[in-house]
Design a protein around this motif. Structure first.
Motif, PDB file in Angstrom:
ATOM      1  N   UNK A  16      25.472  71.321  24.853  1.00  0.00           N
ATOM      2  CA  UNK A  16      24.284  71.845  25.513  1.00  0.00           C
ATOM      3  C   UNK A  16      24.479  73.177  25.417  1.00  0.00           C
ATOM      4  N   UNK A  17      25.822  73.732  25.732  1.00  0.00           N
ATOM      5  CA  UNK A  17      26.048  75.182  25.571  1.00  0.00           C
ATOM      6  C   UNK A  17      25.738  75.808  24.135  1.00  0.00           C
ATOM      7  N   UNK A  18      26.079  74.871  23.037  1.00  0.00           N
ATOM      8  CA  UNK A  18      25.991  75.373  21.710  1.00  0.00           C
ATOM      9  C   UNK A  18      24.419  75.350  21.582  1.00  0.00           C
ATOM     10  N   UNK A  19      23.727  74.538  22.182  1.00  0.00           N
ATOM     11  CA  UNK A  19      22.197  74.735  22.082  1.00  0.00           C
ATOM     12  C   UNK A  19      21.445  75.714  22.515  1.00  0.00           C
ATOM     13  N   UNK A  20      22.328  76.728  23.434  1.00  0.00           N
ATOM     14  CA  UNK A  20      21.552  78.094  23.644  1.00  0.00           C
ATOM     15  C   UNK A  20      21.650  78.836  22.494  1.00  0.00           C
ATOM     16  N   UNK A  21      22.739  78.824  21.679  1.00  0.00           N
ATOM     17  CA  UNK A  21      22.761  79.630  20.682  1.00  0.00           C
ATOM     18  C   UNK A  21      22.087  79.004  19.214  1.00  0.00           C
ATOM     19  N   UNK A  23      18.806  76.732  19.018  1.00  0.00           N
ATOM     20  CA  UNK A  23      17.888  76.002  19.952  1.00  0.00           C
ATOM     21  C   UNK A  23      17.175  74.956  19.325  1.00  0.00           C
ATOM     22  N   UNK A  24      17.739  74.168  18.110  1.00  0.00           N
ATOM     23  CA  UNK A  24      17.120  73.054  17.719  1.00  0.00           C
ATOM     24  C   UNK A  24      17.923  71.949  18.490  1.00  0.00           C
ATOM     25  N   UNK A  25      18.986  72.220  19.223  1.00  0.00           N
ATOM     26  CA  UNK A  25      19.750  71.225  20.062  1.00  0.00           C
ATOM     27  C   UNK A  25      18.864  71.287  21.566  1.00  0.00           C
ATOM     28  N   UNK A  26      18.554  70.068  21.870  1.00  0.00           N
ATOM     29  CA  UNK A  26      17.901  70.290  23.258  1.00  0.00           C
ATOM     30  C   UNK A  26      18.919  70.180  24.564  1.00  0.00           C
ATOM     31  N   UNK A  27      19.328  71.363  24.747  1.00  0.00           N
ATOM     32  CA  UNK A  27      20.430  71.628  25.751  1.00  0.00           C
ATOM     33  C   UNK A  27      20.153  70.569  26.954  1.00  0.00           C
ATOM     34  N   UNK A  28      18.919  70.854  27.548  1.00  0.00           N
ATOM     35  CA  UNK A  28      18.515  70.102  28.860  1.00  0.00           C
ATOM     36  C   UNK A  28      18.940  68.539  28.674  1.00  0.00           C
ATOM     37  N   UNK A  29      18.683  68.220  27.606  1.00  0.00           N
ATOM     38  CA  UNK A  29      19.089  66.472  27.331  1.00  0.00           C
ATOM     39  C   UNK A  29      20.275  66.245  27.510  1.00  0.00           C
TER      40      UNK A  29
END
Length: 164
Positions: A16-21, A23-29
């Protein structure tokens, strides 16, 4: 099995934290997925309905923070709706076209080109809007990161104490 639950949750939180950088990774999920995996492997007992309501509110806050940061970043630097759309499209497309650097170049170019071609504001204003999109992106990372830390903090409080 509790250890497996913690390991699974932590892995999901890291993604999820990788998704911060990226954004294609849905952090919230991945954050919510970490909660669910912990529950499946360990127990859902500590996660009461109040826990889930709090987390749902945080999820809404995450989406709001993301949208607001982009709007404020572009608007603060004089951008238009076209600039906001261009920035958003650039944020989604940039990492695929230019791996790694595309995460910054994409929103900048998207906002810049949208302002230049759609609103015809001129190069100087289009550059300002592009810079605003990058400022909005970094503001979004900070805001979402803070909310995600709060979500994880509430999770840890609930599963390690008698809140539930």
């Amino acid at each position: 099995m509790e250890i497996v639950g913690w390991v699974a949750a932590v892995i999901m939180f890291i993604v999820a934290f990788i998704g911060l950088i990226y954004p294609i990774i849905p952090s919230v999920f991945f954050i919510v997925g970490g909660f669910l995996l912990y529950g499946l492997f360990a127990s859902f007992d500590e996660m009461s309905w109040i826990f889930w309501v709090i987390q749902a509110l945080f999820v809404i806050l995450l989406f709001g923070a993301d949208t607001l940061a982009n709007i404020v970043g572009v608007k603060k630097f004089g951008g238009s709706k076209a600039g906001m759309w261009g920035s958003t499209i650039g944020l989604l497309v940039g990492p695929f076209v230019i791996p790694v650097a595309g995460i910054l170049i994409g929103p900048f170019l998207g906002a810049f080109l949208a302002e230049l071609l759609v609103t015809r504001t001129g190069v100087k204003q289009s550059l300002k809007t592009g810079i605003g999109s990058i400022v909005g992106f970094f503001t979004s990372i900070a805001a979402k990161g803070a909310v995600m830390l709060l979500m994880i903090g509430v999770f840890v409080l609930y599963v390690t104490s008698s809140f539930g």
